[in-house]
Design an enzyme around this catalytic site. Structure first.
Site, PDB file in Angstrom:
ATOM      1  N   HIS A 137      12.535  -1.248 -61.631  1.00 41.21           N
ATOM      2  CA  HIS A 137      13.699  -1.117 -60.721  1.00 41.21           C
ATOM      3  C   HIS A 137      13.424   0.051 -59.786  1.00 41.21           C
ATOM      4  O   HIS A 137      13.540   1.217 -60.175  1.00 41.21           O
ATOM      5  CB  HIS A 137      14.978  -0.868 -61.525  1.00 41.21           C
TER       6      HIS A 137
ATOM      7  N   HIS B 223      19.748  -0.551 -65.129  1.00 40.22           N
ATOM      8  CA  HIS B 223      20.195   0.844 -65.308  1.00 40.22           C
ATOM      9  C   HIS B 223      21.452   0.955 -66.186  1.00 40.22           C
ATOM     10  O   HIS B 223      22.493   1.432 -65.739  1.00 40.22           O
ATOM     11  CB  HIS B 223      20.413   1.554 -63.973  1.00 40.22           C
TER      12      HIS B 223
ATOM     13  N   HIS C 273      13.724   1.598 -55.572  1.00 38.19           N
ATOM     14  CA  HIS C 273      14.136   1.526 -54.165  1.00 38.19           C
ATOM     15  C   HIS C 273      13.067   2.208 -53.316  1.00 38.19           C
ATOM     16  O   HIS C 273      12.840   3.412 -53.453  1.00 38.19           O
ATOM     17  CB  HIS C 273      15.473   2.248 -53.954  1.00 38.19           C
ATOM     18  N   LEU C 274      12.425   1.429 -52.458  1.00 36.12           N
ATOM     19  CA  LEU C 274      11.386   2.003 -51.594  1.00 36.12           C
ATOM     20  C   LEU C 274      11.870   2.222 -50.169  1.00 36.12           C
ATOM     21  O   LEU C 274      11.181   2.881 -49.382  1.00 36.12           O
ATOM     22  CB  LEU C 274      10.155   1.082 -51.556  1.00 36.12           C
ATOM     23  N   ARG C 275      13.036   1.620 -49.805  1.00 31.29           N
ATOM     24  CA  ARG C 275      13.560   1.731 -48.429  1.00 31.29           C
ATOM     25  C   ARG C 275      12.569   1.125 -47.430  1.00 31.29           C
ATOM     26  O   ARG C 275      11.765   0.292 -47.778  1.00 31.29           O
ATOM     27  CB  ARG C 275      13.880   3.190 -48.072  1.00 31.29           C
TER      28      ARG C 275
ATOM     29  N   HIS D  67      23.419  -5.612 -61.234  1.00 25.47           N
ATOM     30  CA  HIS D  67      24.094  -4.306 -61.148  1.00 25.47           C
ATOM     31  C   HIS D  67      25.431  -4.487 -61.859  1.00 25.47           C
ATOM     32  O   HIS D  67      26.341  -5.118 -61.320  1.00 25.47           O
ATOM     33  CB  HIS D  67      24.295  -3.867 -59.693  1.00 25.47           C
TER      34      HIS D  67
ATOM     35  N   ASP E  57      15.077   3.277 -61.060  1.00 30.08           N
ATOM     36  CA  ASP E  57      16.145   3.314 -60.047  1.00 30.08           C
ATOM     37  C   ASP E  57      15.947   4.518 -59.137  1.00 30.08           C
ATOM     38  O   ASP E  57      16.921   5.090 -58.635  1.00 30.08           O
ATOM     39  CB  ASP E  57      17.539   3.330 -60.691  1.00 30.08           C
TER      40      ASP E  57
ATOM     41  N   LYS F  83      18.474 -10.285 -57.259  1.00 34.05           N
ATOM     42  CA  LYS F  83      19.341  -9.158 -57.617  1.00 34.05           C
ATOM     43  C   LYS F  83      20.797  -9.475 -57.294  1.00 34.05           C
ATOM     44  O   LYS F  83      21.122  -9.854 -56.166  1.00 34.05           O
ATOM     45  CB  LYS F  83      18.892  -7.908 -56.841  1.00 34.05           C
TER      46      LYS F  83
END
Ligand code: DOR
Ligand code: ZN
Length: 348
Positions: free
Chosen positions: A13, A174, A15-17, A136, A247, A99
């Protein structure tokens, strides 16, 4: 013990943007992880196979020369998601999960799902083709206290959803509560959970007692100490249903330090040292490889990495932040100096 060698971990999990932030944060994940499940909550979100292919190409272009890192792409589920598009993106090997963000639950979730009847067809198709749903797990009902939103989600949304589509593979992303841990444990197959680095370390006092600490604010928000201990026990147990999803969610300091600041902890650079410290503290170093390198691939039906990573005892100075063209991003401060650092990574 002064050296610890594990199969190279994966981050289930992340987040790379995009753009400047992607270029700044990606090398930190690629240094310690061989693969990562890439979250699709860009603006606009990654909703189609074509979006995911284009985002994957941007990630590959941003990888440092010689890096050994595979982005495992996901699609962002909307009420208009086309089951055929999802199936095609899966069949081509491009995507590894879809997701689910309840609409309004977190950062860039406005296009998420409000009416679950409208995604029933996609979920059934995913069950047929064995494509996992990453969830989520927080209700968005404003009358539910933020500290209860995960537990209420399990009862109101997740359990009914799983009864409607029992074969669907689900990852509770998460998890932050003992209710989350217990719910995962009631199922032997088809249900897993990721646990973040920061939720193993902080409870809600770290955010709120003695001053407000925006860098510890993330969603789902950290809960009481008893919940942190339940997460620690699950993560360090070796139980195959629990695996690492950092995350890691970078925001610039100006975006965090606002009257209404962004949610997210940036843990990609120091997750592995922190985990080694935490697992050693709990007498469970022998289970770190299961949590970080074996359980995730087994759930996703992928082979574990054949390369290795080595951590060495000792605590060299760690930077407190990274610089990006968008501004500085603070690295998660675990409140202790990890006793381990990464010293080597072999290729396969
Ligand atoms: O803390 C979080 N940050 N939780 C999320 O669910 C989203 C993430 C982000 O994208 O910043
Ligand atoms: Zn996330």
């Amino acid at each position: 013990m002064t050296h610890l060698t594990l199969r190279t971990p994966d981050d289930w999990h992340l987040h790379l943007r995009d753009g400047a932030m992607l270029r700044a944060v990606l090398p930190h994940s690629a240094a310690h992880f061989a693969r990562a499940i890439i979250m699709p909550n860009l603006v606009p979100p990654v909703v189609t196979g074509a979006d995911a292919a284009a985002y994957r190409a941007r990630i590959m272009a941003a990888l440092p020369e010689g890096a050994d890192f595979i982005p495992l792409m996901t699609l962002y589920l909307t009420e208009d998601t086309d089951p055929d598009d999802v199936a095609a993106a899966h069949a081509s090997g491009l995507i590894h999960a879809v997701k689910l963000y309840p609409a309004g639950a977190t950062t860039n979730s406005a296009s998420g799902v409000a009416n679950f009847d409208r995604v029933q067809g996609v979920l059934e198709r995913m069950a047929q083709i064995g494509l996992p749903l990453c969830v989520h797990g927080e209700v968005t009902d404003p009358t539910v206290d933020i500290f209860d939103r995960e537990a209420v989600f399990i009862d109101r949304i997740l359990d009914p959803l799983r009864r409607r589509v029992p074969v669907l593979k689900v990852v509770m992303e998460h998890i932050t509560t003992s209710q989350g841990v217990d719910y995962v444990k009631t199922h032997d197959t088809g249900l897993g959970a990721t646990i973040t680095t920061h939720h193993l370390v902080i409870n809600r006092n770290h955010i709120l007692a003695g001053g407000i600490r925006p860098h510890y604010y993330c969603l789902p928000v950290a809960k009481r100490e008893e919940h942190r201990l339940a997460l620690r026990a699950a993560a360090t147990s070796g139980d195959a249903r629990f695996f690492l999803g950092t995350d890691s969610a970078p925001h610039t300091d100006p975006a965090k330090l606002q009257p209404c600041g962004c949610a997210g902890c940036f843990t990609a650079p120091n997750t592995m040292p922190i985990l080694a410290h935490v697992f050693e503290q709990d007498g469970a170093l022998a289970n770190l490889e299961s949590f970080a390198s074996l359980n995730g691939p087994a759930f996703y039906g992928l082979p574990p990495n054949s390369s290795t990573i080595t951590l060495t005892k000792g605590a060299p100075d760690q930077p407190t932040h990274i610089d990006t063209d968008d501004g500085p991003v603070t690295i998660f401060d675990p409140g202790f100096t990890p006793d381990w650092h990464v010293t080597a990574r072999s290729s396969c």
